[in-house]
Design a protein around this motif. Structure first.
Motif, mmCIF file in Angstrom:
data_model
loop_
_atom_site.group_PDB
_atom_site.id
_atom_site.type_symbol
_atom_site.label_atom_id
_atom_site.label_comp_id
_atom_site.label_asym_id
_atom_site.label_seq_id
_atom_site.Cartn_x
_atom_site.Cartn_y
_atom_site.Cartn_z
ATOM 1 N N LEU A 120 7.694 -4.607 -1.146
ATOM 2 C CA LEU A 120 8.848 -4.002 -1.802
ATOM 3 C C LEU A 120 10.089 -4.208 -0.938
ATOM 4 O O LEU A 120 9.987 -4.290 0.291
ATOM 5 N N THR A 121 11.245 -4.256 -1.595
ATOM 6 C CA THR A 121 12.475 -4.237 -0.809
ATOM 7 C C THR A 121 12.640 -2.815 -0.282
ATOM 8 O O THR A 121 12.002 -1.871 -0.774
ATOM 9 N N TYR A 122 13.507 -2.674 0.695
ATOM 10 C CA TYR A 122 13.646 -1.353 1.290
ATOM 11 C C TYR A 122 14.176 -0.314 0.294
ATOM 12 O O TYR A 122 13.630 0.796 0.230
ATOM 13 N N PRO A 123 15.187 -0.652 -0.522
ATOM 14 C CA PRO A 123 15.609 0.324 -1.534
ATOM 15 C C PRO A 123 14.465 0.716 -2.467
ATOM 16 O O PRO A 123 14.297 1.891 -2.787
ATOM 17 N N GLU A 124 13.642 -0.272 -2.862
ATOM 18 C CA GLU A 124 12.506 0.057 -3.738
ATOM 19 C C GLU A 124 11.564 1.045 -3.060
ATOM 20 O O GLU A 124 11.045 1.955 -3.684
ATOM 21 N N MET A 125 11.352 0.842 -1.760
ATOM 22 C CA MET A 125 10.468 1.753 -1.027
ATOM 23 C C MET A 125 11.032 3.161 -1.017
ATOM 24 O O MET A 125 10.331 4.130 -1.292
ATOM 25 N N VAL A 126 12.314 3.272 -0.676
ATOM 26 C CA VAL A 126 12.910 4.606 -0.595
ATOM 27 C C VAL A 126 12.854 5.283 -1.956
ATOM 28 O O VAL A 126 12.518 6.471 -2.066
ATOM 29 N N LEU A 207 -2.964 7.963 0.318
ATOM 30 C CA LEU A 207 -2.451 6.629 -0.006
ATOM 31 C C LEU A 207 -1.145 6.746 -0.789
ATOM 32 O O LEU A 207 -0.188 6.018 -0.546
ATOM 33 N N ALA A 208 -1.115 7.701 -1.716
ATOM 34 C CA ALA A 208 0.078 7.867 -2.536
ATOM 35 C C ALA A 208 1.234 8.389 -1.691
ATOM 36 O O ALA A 208 2.383 7.985 -1.877
ATOM 37 N N ALA A 209 0.926 9.266 -0.747
ATOM 38 C CA ALA A 209 1.990 9.833 0.083
ATOM 39 C C ALA A 209 2.676 8.744 0.889
ATOM 40 O O ALA A 209 3.864 8.819 1.164
ATOM 41 N N GLU A 210 1.909 7.728 1.275
ATOM 42 C CA GLU A 210 2.524 6.630 2.028
ATOM 43 C C GLU A 210 2.902 5.477 1.093
ATOM 44 O O GLU A 210 3.070 4.337 1.540
ATOM 45 N N ILE A 211 2.986 5.738 -0.191
ATOM 46 C CA ILE A 211 3.321 4.817 -1.294
ATOM 47 C C ILE A 211 2.551 3.488 -1.262
ATOM 48 O O ILE A 211 3.024 2.480 -1.767
ATOM 49 N N HIS A 212 1.317 3.522 -0.702
ATOM 50 C CA HIS A 212 0.517 2.302 -0.767
ATOM 51 C C HIS A 212 0.157 1.989 -2.212
ATOM 52 O O HIS A 212 -0.071 0.842 -2.564
ATOM 53 N N ASP A 213 0.104 3.011 -3.062
ATOM 54 C CA ASP A 213 -0.286 2.806 -4.457
ATOM 55 C C ASP A 213 0.813 2.105 -5.254
ATOM 56 O O ASP A 213 0.598 1.705 -6.390
ATOM 57 N N VAL A 214 2.005 1.989 -4.704
ATOM 58 C CA VAL A 214 3.061 1.209 -5.355
ATOM 59 C C VAL A 214 3.164 -0.169 -4.691
ATOM 60 O O VAL A 214 3.278 -1.192 -5.358
ATOM 61 N N ARG A 215 3.086 -0.160 -3.358
ATOM 62 C CA ARG A 215 3.295 -1.413 -2.628
ATOM 63 C C ARG A 215 2.184 -2.420 -2.903
ATOM 64 O O ARG A 215 2.449 -3.608 -3.099
ATOM 65 N N GLU A 216 0.933 -1.948 -2.891
ATOM 66 C CA GLU A 216 -0.167 -2.903 -3.007
ATOM 67 C C GLU A 216 -0.209 -3.586 -4.374
ATOM 68 O O GLU A 216 -0.331 -4.819 -4.436
ATOM 69 N N PRO A 217 -0.065 -2.849 -5.502
ATOM 70 C CA PRO A 217 -0.007 -3.551 -6.792
ATOM 71 C C PRO A 217 1.162 -4.538 -6.854
ATOM 72 O O PRO A 217 1.031 -5.624 -7.448
ATOM 73 N N ALA A 218 2.289 -4.187 -6.236
ATOM 74 C CA ALA A 218 3.445 -5.084 -6.253
ATOM 75 C C ALA A 218 3.144 -6.363 -5.477
ATOM 76 O O ALA A 218 3.455 -7.472 -5.922
ATOM 77 N N ALA A 241 -4.801 -5.571 3.516
ATOM 78 C CA ALA A 241 -5.618 -6.743 3.209
ATOM 79 C C ALA A 241 -6.976 -6.337 2.651
ATOM 80 O O ALA A 241 -7.458 -6.952 1.702
ATOM 81 N N VAL A 242 -7.561 -5.288 3.213
ATOM 82 C CA VAL A 242 -8.909 -4.926 2.764
ATOM 83 C C VAL A 242 -8.887 -4.379 1.344
ATOM 84 O O VAL A 242 -9.921 -4.345 0.674
ATOM 85 N N ALA A 243 -7.729 -3.937 0.858
ATOM 86 C CA ALA A 243 -7.681 -3.359 -0.482
ATOM 87 C C ALA A 243 -7.128 -4.337 -1.523
ATOM 88 O O ALA A 243 -7.402 -4.199 -2.709
ATOM 89 N N LEU A 244 -6.337 -5.326 -1.061
ATOM 90 C CA LEU A 244 -5.632 -6.190 -2.015
ATOM 91 C C LEU A 244 -6.544 -6.955 -2.982
ATOM 92 O O LEU A 244 -6.211 -7.065 -4.165
ATOM 93 N N PRO A 245 -7.702 -7.492 -2.516
ATOM 94 C CA PRO A 245 -8.515 -8.271 -3.462
ATOM 95 C C PRO A 245 -8.925 -7.447 -4.676
ATOM 96 O O PRO A 245 -9.097 -7.997 -5.767
ATOM 97 N N ALA A 246 -9.093 -6.136 -4.514
ATOM 98 C CA ALA A 246 -9.554 -5.305 -5.628
ATOM 99 C C ALA A 246 -8.401 -4.568 -6.310
ATOM 100 O O ALA A 246 -8.616 -3.719 -7.159
ATOM 101 N N THR A 247 -7.167 -4.875 -5.929
ATOM 102 C CA THR A 247 -6.022 -4.173 -6.507
ATOM 103 C C THR A 247 -5.580 -4.853 -7.797
ATOM 104 O O THR A 247 -5.665 -6.074 -7.924
ATOM 105 N N THR A 248 -5.125 -4.048 -8.753
ATOM 106 C CA THR A 248 -4.588 -4.607 -9.996
ATOM 107 C C THR A 248 -3.081 -4.778 -9.845
ATOM 108 O O THR A 248 -2.402 -3.871 -9.349
ATOM 109 N N ALA A 249 -2.591 -5.951 -10.304
ATOM 110 C CA ALA A 249 -1.170 -6.246 -10.130
ATOM 111 C C ALA A 249 -0.312 -5.328 -10.987
ATOM 112 O O ALA A 249 -0.663 -4.992 -12.124
ATOM 113 N N ARG A 250 0.795 -4.856 -10.418
ATOM 114 C CA ARG A 250 1.772 -4.086 -11.186
ATOM 115 C C ARG A 250 3.120 -4.227 -10.501
ATOM 116 O O ARG A 250 3.239 -3.952 -9.304
ATOM 117 N N ARG A 251 4.112 -4.672 -11.252
ATOM 118 C CA ARG A 251 5.448 -4.838 -10.674
ATOM 119 C C ARG A 251 6.065 -3.466 -10.418
ATOM 120 O O ARG A 251 5.851 -2.542 -11.203
#
Lengths: 780, 379
Positions: A120-126, A207-218, A241-251
């Motif tokens: 994500l870009t930094y604004p997207e993260m914030v 995971l959600a608190a550290e927004i991994h649930d947004v970053r990884e699908p992106a 890396a360990v989660a990406l192979p099983a992650t579903t893509a989402r912009r």
């Protein structure tokens, strides 16, 4: 160790697969080494790297021949969603020679693959952050934070089992000490297991608190897109890396910016000092210089010799023999612990064993600090000119040049500034004060009139020590989130501080100080708003001292209009008057002053009384003063302040000396400290009462004679303070009065030796005792 | 060993004879010259084998021996100490009293040399003779200075046979006596000028080294000369910082000591935790809640906690309900705290009013019992 099945690498690490996922740790030479090997062997069409997507255009500058790590990508975002002042965020993404990310970029270039950032870009993260009540995003952070290292309980347990000190130590023992002798597949399988373990005790809430649930699908969406056209190597933090192979893509949701300049991405030079995670920039591995040497395949124990020399220079020990003994110790420890090359902890252990002669928490502190500093190193990177620079840095250089201030590295120069006579000097002074507001290390204020503290106001010159340092630019880049020019950024800082003063405990003096600081830095446009705020706060401030300080600051601004250029500030005199009147209303309440604050309250009361002369319509003010003082003097409460009020009244002729003597005698007669404290307040404001009103000395004298021994001891400190304000000549005068009352007095200059005096006192006491023994019984 | 040992406290090599034999039998790694075990086996002997059993022959039969952990605390410290003893420098363990320095030194000597009894005890009255050698004066008069008349010191014997010599409390000796060691440590040789020929010189054999201990917080210690300091590697032994580890250790020791004293009172983990928490609070001067308290001048060591637990346990066994409780702890705590000055009792009382009373309200349980037992405090 076998990772849980849902996190097993499966085909992800298969080097023949279409998408190869490489888990890395930031700033790990071992990971960098193997990333490069894999990319050279796989020769993919695309190399995708965890990092802000909008920083991809900077990649060409990173591989430019003039680029020299360590450098950092700095990205800033001004969040204007909330009401009021915008929130300004900045984040770093440091890269050094042994960063796996940089190794991937370089390797991609070598094999002709397209390299790209996919996070994500930094604004997207914030914007993606879901913050609870009261939680706030930090103003400045590191994009490579490896929170899992601290959070994972499994890793902590693994450290205990392996007798490793912390996860850094465990990582070194597992991966860094012999990476050159491992096959990439085997190496990454190990890293995979490590990360899978660390991730295993993360809950979906964490995971959600550290927004991994947004970053990884992106990130996954970017990977899928690239994989459609060819082979891909993905280099991300192992945690992802360990989660990406099983992650579903989402912009991710598109970040809309209020203004285009609200988001920026820049390449800046960085330093090992900042990179060292031990300096509180928690990310990556500590001791960059140590790992740089590991990366360059140099013997890290060369540093031991350097450390020995450093310690010898500064502490006189150890000997050269010690340095070679320490190196041998580190090697023996590494062999014992089955490390290919000595790890950082092996190095530090050898330092502990050989260089510290005593307890490690006493004699060892300086030694270990020197070792840590040496292992951190001082390397500073360089950025190619083509990379561009943030507008704030350019503005700084433009203004500094136009003011003829030095931008050269080297010796610090002393710059004297004549604030009263030269407009150019005033401009320089303001510029330097603005940089101080921004916290930019450039001009160091040595001395001069300090309008904010009200000190040294008789000086007409300011003296600065000016020196450009690499940290100057680093800080300017950081501050670029506050604006494009030095003036704009300083104003934004001032506004934030103003907001704090408003929200804080409502102290008027804080606002008044800001007003002075603003004028000193030439931010006059904010002055009216600050003056208004000060007046508003004055009206509600319940503290006499704070209101008085505000009044004095405002008065100072009034009299220092010329150097501070505050001619156009309207309402200043009225504000001083308002502050004084508010303070006047608070005077009767001073009876409740606590003993530990009475000194400061006494000072404030004196300046309150003295301010009358400079107010408009002083006659009216004097009348108001008299009323307030009468109310204070007639009340009961802190005797020091009651005494001070009586003294002020006496000085103005509003209270006859005889009345003062009567009140003092009454208070002293009650015995104990309160009487002495009353006297202290009295003498502070009206010393002349001692010789102008004979009743005063008489009352003191009588009390001293009648006081019991313990009573006297108790009052003594207060009496001492009371008479401390007298000048030597005044002391003499009072002593003469006392002498007239009690018989002959020794005059200064009369020849009496100390021994004779002591002898006399002893005789006096013995006679007293004998008389007491003879007549004591009949008295009882 | 089948029959109970007739000595009060056998040395480490006897207490753990089976473990040492198991390690020696299974140790396949290289041993430094003069060492009985490899460095790794020495580490295992001290830090334990993590429950793993080693198969070996023992007194005629095959058996599996698990190596127990004997030193609780900093494992990297143990490793540094072992490597240090293998180098040409001597080793000095420093630290507060009661941090198991002497135990560690005994274990290291037992594992490396197979014997831990070559000990010089440093005191203010230690003389050079006790470090080097003295004479059997009857023989000296009869035969003159011969090797038969020479009475070797423990250090002399360690040099001669290539063993680790222990020097306890080295800083209690006057500096000039300490300095006797300087030439022994740098030359690894001792001159005996009274003897003639080859007997004039005693050369240290491989395996010889000196392992000393010193207290940093005790009264009456001397400085060490820099010449001697240079010949030592220093290792600091810290008190155990981890609550759970210290609780386990204290409990095991108290249970063992009570069993030996034939007073097997019941020792609950919660009571030991109470005791150890109090010790850690008083030792560090801050509590986990962040309250700052004044530290007593006495050293609140783990060994001292064991001794309080032991005496409180005896109290419970003979005068109480055979179960160690908060009341007994309160009764025996002052004895541990109040050694150096009477002010320490005030500090303990302060601890009770500031920390114990508060925990009595917030944590309740045993803390409430301890707060009630406050009247057991003297004065």
């Amino acid at each position: 160790v076998t990772p849980p099945p849902e996190l097993s690498p499966g085909a992800a690490l298969d080097l023949d697969a279409r998408v190869v996922y490489l888990p890395v740790r930031h700033h790990s030479p071992a990971c960098a080494f193997h990333v490069e090997r894999v990319i050279s062997a796989v020769r993919p069409t695309a190399v995708l790297i965890e990092g802000p997507r909008d920083a991809t255009p900077l990649l060409e500058h990173l591989v430019h021949p003039d680029a020299r790590p360590p450098v950092a990508i700095y990205t800033a975002f001004v969040d204007r969603r909330a009401e009021g002042l915008p929130r300004r965020h900045g984040a770093y993404y440091p890269l050094c020679d042994y960063s796996p990310e940089l190794a991937a970029i370089r390797a991609a270039r070598a094999v002709g693959a397209a390299a790209r950032f996919i996070d994500l870009t930094y604004p997207e993260m914030v914007l993606a952050e879901r913050k609870g009540e009261g939680e706030e995003t930090p103003g400045l952070r590191n994009l490579q934070e490896e929170m899992y290292l601290r959070r994972s309980r499994l890793l902590a347990a693994a450290c205990r089992r392996a007798a490793a000190r912390d996860s850094d130590d465990l990582w070194d023992c597992l991966f860094e000490h012999d990476f050159r002798h491992r096959a990439p597949a085997e190496f990454f399988a190990g890293v995979w297991a490590w990360c899978a373990l660390a991730r295993a005790d993360y809950t979906s809430e964490m995971l959600a608190a550290e927004i991994h649930d947004v970053r990884e699908p992106a990130m996954r969406a970017e990977i899928d897109e690239a994989a459609a056209t060819g082979r891909v190597v993905v280099v991300t933090g192992g945690f992802h890396a360990v989660a990406l192979p099983a992650t579903t893509a989402r912009r991710p949701p598109v970040a809309t910016l209020a203004r285009p300049e609200d988001a920026s991405v820049t390449l800046m030079r960085y330093g090992f000092v900042q990179l060292d995670s031990l300096n509180g920039y928690a990310s990556g591995m500590p001791s960059p210089e140590f790992y740089q040497r590991l990366w360059e395949d140099r013997d890290p124990l060369e540093l031991m010799v350097a450390l020995g020399r450093d310690l010898r220079e500064h502490h006189g020990a150890p000997s050269a023999a010690d340095a070679s003994a320490a190196a041998a110790h580190a090697r023996a420890l590494a062999r014992f612990r089955r490390h290919g090359v000595p790890t950082r902890e092996d190095f530090l252990d050898a330092v502990r064993s050989v260089f510290i002669k005593g307890a490690d928490d006493v004699e060892g502190v300086a030694v270990l600090a020197a070792a840590r500093k040496l292992l951190a190193g001082e390397r500073v990177g360089a950025v190619p000119p083509s990379a561009g620079r943030p507008p704030l840095v350019l503005d700084f250089e433009r203004v500094a040049e136009s003011l003829r201030l030095s931008l050269e590295v080297g010796q610090a120069r002393e710059v004297p500034l004549d604030l009263y006579r030269s407009a150019l000097h005033r401009a320089k002074s303001r510029f330097l004060h603005r940089l101080r507001l921004l916290g930019v290390p450039y001009g160091h204020w040595l001395r001069g009139p300090d309008y904010v503290e009200g000190a040294d106001l008789d000086r007409v010159q300011e003296l600065w020590k000016v020196q450009w340092q690499p940290a100057t630019e680093a800080r300017l880049v950081e501050e670029s989130r506050y604006g494009a020019t030095v003036e704009e950024a300083a104003t934004a800082h001032l506004l934030e501080q103003m907001r704090e003063a408003e929200r804080g405990d409502g102290r008027a003096d804080a606002a008044a100080r800001l007003l002075l600081a603003a004028c000193r830095a030439g931010l006059h446009r904010q002055a009216p708003a600050l003056l208004d705020l000060t007046v508003v706060l004055i009206a509600g401030d319940p503290s006499f001292r704070s209101v008085m300080r505000a009044a004095l600051e405002l008065d100072l601004l009034r009299v220092s209009r010329e150097p501070l250029e505050a001619h156009h500030l309207v309402g200043l005199e009225e504000a001083v008057r308002a502050a004084w009147e508010r303070a006047t209303g608070l005077v009767p309440g001073l009876t409740a002053t606590a003993e530990e604050e009475e000194g400061a309250a006494l000072d404030a009361l004196c300046s309150w009384s003295a301010l009358v002369a400079s107010l408009p319509d002083p006659a009216l003010a004097a009348q108001q003063r008299a009323q307030a003082l009468q109310a204070l003097a007639a009340a009961e409460g802190n005797p020091v302040l009651l005494g001070a009020a009586a003294g002020l009244l006496f000085d103005d002729g509003d209270l006859p000396g005889a009345e003062i003597a009567r009140r003092l005698a009454g208070r002293l007669a009650a015995g104990g400290p309160p009487g002495a404290r009353f006297l202290r307040g009295l003498l502070r404001t009206a010393r002349s009462v001692c010789w102008r009103e004979p009743g005063v000395v008489e009352a003191v004298h009588r009390t001293l004679r009648e006081l019991s021994e313990p009573g006297f001891i108790e009052s003594l400190p207060h009496l001492r303070l009371a008479f401390a304000d007298l000048t030597p000549r005044e002391c003499d005068r009072v002593a003469a009065l006392v002498g007239a009352e009690s018989g002959p007095v020794l005059r200064a200059g009369e020849a009496v030796t100390e021994a004779a005096l002591l002898l006399g006192l002893r005789v006096d006491r013995l006679v007293g005792e004998i008389l007491g023994a003879d007549f004591g019984a009949s008295d009882a | 060993m089948a029959d109970p040992s007739p000595v009060l406290r056998p040395p480490a090599e006897d207490r753990h004879a089976a473990e040492l034999a198991a390690l020696a039998a299974t140790d396949s790694e290289e041993r430094p010259p003069g060492w009985n075990l490899s460095p790794r086996a020495v580490r295992t002997f001290i830090c334990g084998s993590d429950g793993e059993g080693l198969t070996h022959e023992w007194q005629g039969s095959r058996r599996k021996t698990v190596i127990t952990r004997k030193f609780h605390g900093d494992d990297p410290l143990v490793e540094r100490a072992i490597i240090g003893l293998g180098s040409n420098r001597a080793l000095l363990l420093v630290g507060e009293p009661g941090t198991a320095k002497s135990l560690l030194s005994e274990l290291l000597a037992a594992a490396i040399s197979g014997t831990s009894v070559h000990v010089v005890q440093g005191t203010a009255a230690t003389t050079e003779d006790q470090i080097r050698y003295s004479w059997n004066y009857a023989l000296l008069l009869a035969e003159g200075p011969t090797s038969r008349a020479l009475v070797p010191s423990p250090l002399y014997l360690a040099m001669k046979h290539g063993l680790v010599a222990r020097f306890e409390e080295i800083t209690r000796c006057p500096p000039e006596v300490q300095d006797t060691l300087v030439s022994i440590l740098s030359e690894k040789m001792m001159t005996i000028p009274e003897l003639e020929g080859s007997e004039r010189l005693l050369f240290g054999r491989p395996g010889f080294n000196v392992l000393a201990t010193a207290n940093v917080r005790d009264r009456g210690v001397h400085e060490m000369s820099s010449a001697l300091k240079r010949r030592f590697n220093f290792e600091t032994v810290h008190p155990i910082g981890n609550l759970d580890a210290e609780v386990e250790l204290v409990r095991a020791e108290v249970v063992r000591l009570l069993a030996e004293a034939a007073a097997p009172a019941e020792v609950g983990r919660d009571v030991v935790e109470l005791l150890v928490s109090a010790f850690q609070d008083l030792r560090t001067g801050t509590t986990p809640e962040g309250i700052t308290i004044e530290r007593p001048s006495t050293v609140m060591s783990t060994a001292e906690a064991v001794s309080v637990g032991m005496s409180a346990g005896l109290d419970a066994w003979y005068y109480g309900n055979k179960r160690l409780g908060a009341r007994e702890v309160a009764r025996h705590l002052p004895g541990a705290v109040m050694k150096e000055s009477r002010d320490d009792l005030q500090r303990l009382k302060q601890y009770f009013s500031v920390v114990v009373e508060r925990r009595a309200k917030e944590v309740r349980g045993l803390w409430a019992e301890l707060a009630r037992a406050r009247r057991e405090l003297p004065g």
